[in-house]
Design an enzyme around this catalytic site. Structure first.
Site, mmCIF file in Angstrom:
data_model
loop_
_atom_site.group_PDB
_atom_site.id
_atom_site.type_symbol
_atom_site.label_atom_id
_atom_site.label_comp_id
_atom_site.label_asym_id
_atom_site.label_seq_id
_atom_site.Cartn_x
_atom_site.Cartn_y
_atom_site.Cartn_z
ATOM 1 N N SER A 1 73.464 48.558 30.622
ATOM 2 C CA SER A 1 73.833 47.255 31.157
ATOM 3 C C SER A 1 74.717 46.465 30.193
ATOM 4 C CB SER A 1 72.576 46.436 31.443
ATOM 5 O OG SER A 1 71.925 46.094 30.224
ATOM 6 N N GLY A 2 74.800 46.944 28.949
ATOM 7 C CA GLY A 2 75.504 46.181 27.926
ATOM 8 C C GLY A 2 74.576 45.277 27.147
ATOM 9 N N SER B 1 68.840 48.115 26.998
ATOM 10 C CA SER B 1 69.359 49.426 27.409
ATOM 11 C C SER B 1 70.132 50.095 26.278
ATOM 12 C CB SER B 1 70.239 49.300 28.652
ATOM 13 O OG SER B 1 71.407 48.551 28.390
ATOM 14 N N THR B 2 70.778 49.295 25.420
ATOM 15 C CA THR B 2 71.534 49.866 24.309
ATOM 16 C C THR B 2 70.603 50.502 23.275
ATOM 17 O OG1 THR B 2 73.285 48.229 24.604
ATOM 18 C CG2 THR B 2 73.223 49.384 22.501
ATOM 19 N N HIS C 1 47.604 30.703 24.691
ATOM 20 C CA HIS C 1 48.250 31.998 24.441
ATOM 21 C C HIS C 1 48.768 32.046 22.995
ATOM 22 C CE1 HIS C 1 48.325 33.773 28.503
ATOM 23 N NE2 HIS C 1 48.221 32.509 28.873
ATOM 24 N N GLU D 1 49.930 34.650 21.455
ATOM 25 C CA GLU D 1 50.927 35.702 21.257
ATOM 26 C C GLU D 1 52.352 35.236 21.454
ATOM 27 O OE1 GLU D 1 50.139 35.808 25.702
ATOM 28 O OE2 GLU D 1 49.055 35.302 23.870
ATOM 29 N N CYS E 1 42.906 33.340 27.371
ATOM 30 C CA CYS E 1 43.178 32.696 28.660
ATOM 31 C C CYS E 1 42.161 33.158 29.709
ATOM 32 C CB CYS E 1 44.615 32.948 29.090
ATOM 33 S SG CYS E 1 45.155 31.851 30.438
#
Length: 454
Positions: free
Chosen positions: A166-167, A171-172, A112, A114, A24
């Protein structure tokens, strides 16, 4: 590229000496600053395009089928290339979609590769990495876990760490990596900001009971509502939420003796969309979990997932043995429903969008559509429209439903949900949620639209 002072990477020790792939802006840079020209395109190209390969001998296009879909995101275009460059692919709207440089292992591509929606993008990248660079791929989720846990042990030692749960998946997975590294020295906090999904606070706390994590729930919703009062600007809302978030964690950190670190589930798309570099790349949105902490907060930040995309995080979570139901949970924005309520946030608007969201998400699960969707949610629009309910004229709010397919969050396409399903959900929302009399469905892709509306 055409701005007054665009980024100019120093390539004197790379170009012509080592394999180089410009993607790009990188392709535009290789063209414009080495004898070609980049200028404003007659038509912006965002989203789907189809690649016509002009040079099938180009190594990065080895075994890539002609007319494969690629994902574009640019307003400028390459108008001309230097004499030693060769066009290797085009699209319907872009003549120079890819090029090679004669006499050196250097290539440029305008699209792009990716992202998920470039259907053979991974093959193109593998061709460059394995074929041109002669590298070998040895990254695995298990190796990432082993390396990351070892690094965390060294970095954190016997320090105590606070982590904001955060659930969600990010984060888990971050919590489980830290738990493997430092065990009981990890103190997890789940904050109810009053902007979660319906009944989410208790559901999340319940879901962590079997994981062995030390989790504390904190109801701080009143503090968030107070800070958001009268705020309508999207960035100001995010910053207000970030401020309270930090304040709450500062208070909680003082209750954990000798806490020295704040851990977060930041992933790579968060970093890309939150941090601007000098030049045309702009901050798309600020995330309250990206970047440093204020000076008054004495915690250092640790982000074990910062280099990963969402699909990679899920693979790591699977290797950690996490429940598939948790791993396949749709992403949910850190600022919560505040950025799904356009305009000022009020308790009544939160109630409305929670009810709408619950009907939509429960409907996706009931009709076996949830796992075919990467992310879904409802947006509260700050407009009212005329409707008729029974014999009465109504003037109530409009809500938009959003469901997208993706793997990494960097690009997304809208999901073609069955008309019958959308009709049923729309009818249920209008009948059951007081304050709503119109439902619309968002059919825009990312880019140019983002997944969230704010």
């Amino acid at each position: 590229m055409r701005e007054e002072n665009p980024p100019k990477p120093e390539l004197k020790d790379i170009k012509g000496k080592l394999p180089l792939l410009g993607v790009c802006y990188g392709a535009q840079f290789l063209a414009h600053f080495f004898g070609g020209e980049v200028g404003k395109s007659n038509s912006r190209e965002y989203g789907r395009a189809h690649l016509e390969i002009m040079d099938k001998t180009c190594p990065i296009f080895n075994d890539v089928v002609n007319d494969s879909q690629v994902w574009m995101s640019h307003a400028d275009t390459i108008l001309s290339i230097p004499a030693s460059y060769k066009i290797t692919a085009s699209t319907h709207d872009v003549k120079v979609a890819a090029f090679s440089i004669e006499g050196e292992p250097s290539y440029g591509i305008q699209f792009h590769p990716e992202v998920f929606h470039s259907t053979e993008g991974t093959k193109i990248l593998k061709n460059f990495v394995y074929g041109v660079c002669k590298c070998t791929g040895d990254w695995t989720p298990s190796s990432f876990i082993e390396t990351t846990v070892a690094e965390l042990k060294t970095k954190l030692g016997d320090d105590r760490v606070i982590l904001g749960l955060s659930g969600g998946v990010d984060s888990t997975v971050a919590a489980m990596l830290l738990h493997k590294a430092i065990g009981k020295n990890l103190h997890c906090i789940f904050v109810d900001n009053g902007l979660l999904r319906k009944n989410e606070f208790q559901k999340v706390l319940d879901s962590y009971q079997h994981l062995g994590l030390n989790v504390k729930g904190v109801d701080a919703s009143a503090k968030f509502y107070k800070e958001l009062h009268g705020v309508s600007d999207p960035e100001k809302k995010r910053k207000a939420i970030g401020k309270v978030f930090i304040d709450v964690f500062d208070e909680e950190s003082k209750l954990v003796k000798d806490a020295k670190w704040l851990a977060q589930g930041t992933i790579y798309p968060d970093v890309i969309e939150s941090i601007s570099v000098k030049g045309p790349s702009a901050t798309i949105k600020s995330h309250h979990n990206v970047g440093g902490l204020p000076d008054y907060m004495k915690l250092k930040v640790v982000e074990p997932l910062r280099s990963l995309f969402k699909d990679e995080v899920r693979r790591v979570g699977a290797a950690l043995g996490l429940d598939p139901a948790l791993l396949n949970r749709h992403p949910f924005p850190g600022p919560g429903l505040a950025i799904r309520i356009l305009g000022e946030v009020t308790a009544e608007k939160v109630r409305i969008i929670q009810e709408v969201d619950a009907i939509f998400i429960d409907g996706l699960k009931t009709h076996d559509l949830y796992n075919t969707v990467w992310q879904a949610g409802a947006i509260f629009l700050p407009i009212q429209s005329v409707g008729v309910m029974g014999d009465e004229r109504t003037y109530e709010y409009v809500v938009a439903l959003r469901a997208v397919s993706s793997t990494d969050g960097m690009t997304a396409d809208w999901c073609h949900l069955p008309y019958e399903f959308l009709a049923k959900i729309s009818n249920e929302i209008i009948n059951k949620v007081k304050g709503v009399n119109r439902v619309v469905y968002d059919i825009s892709s990312k880019p140019p639209a983002t997944i969230e509306w704010e």
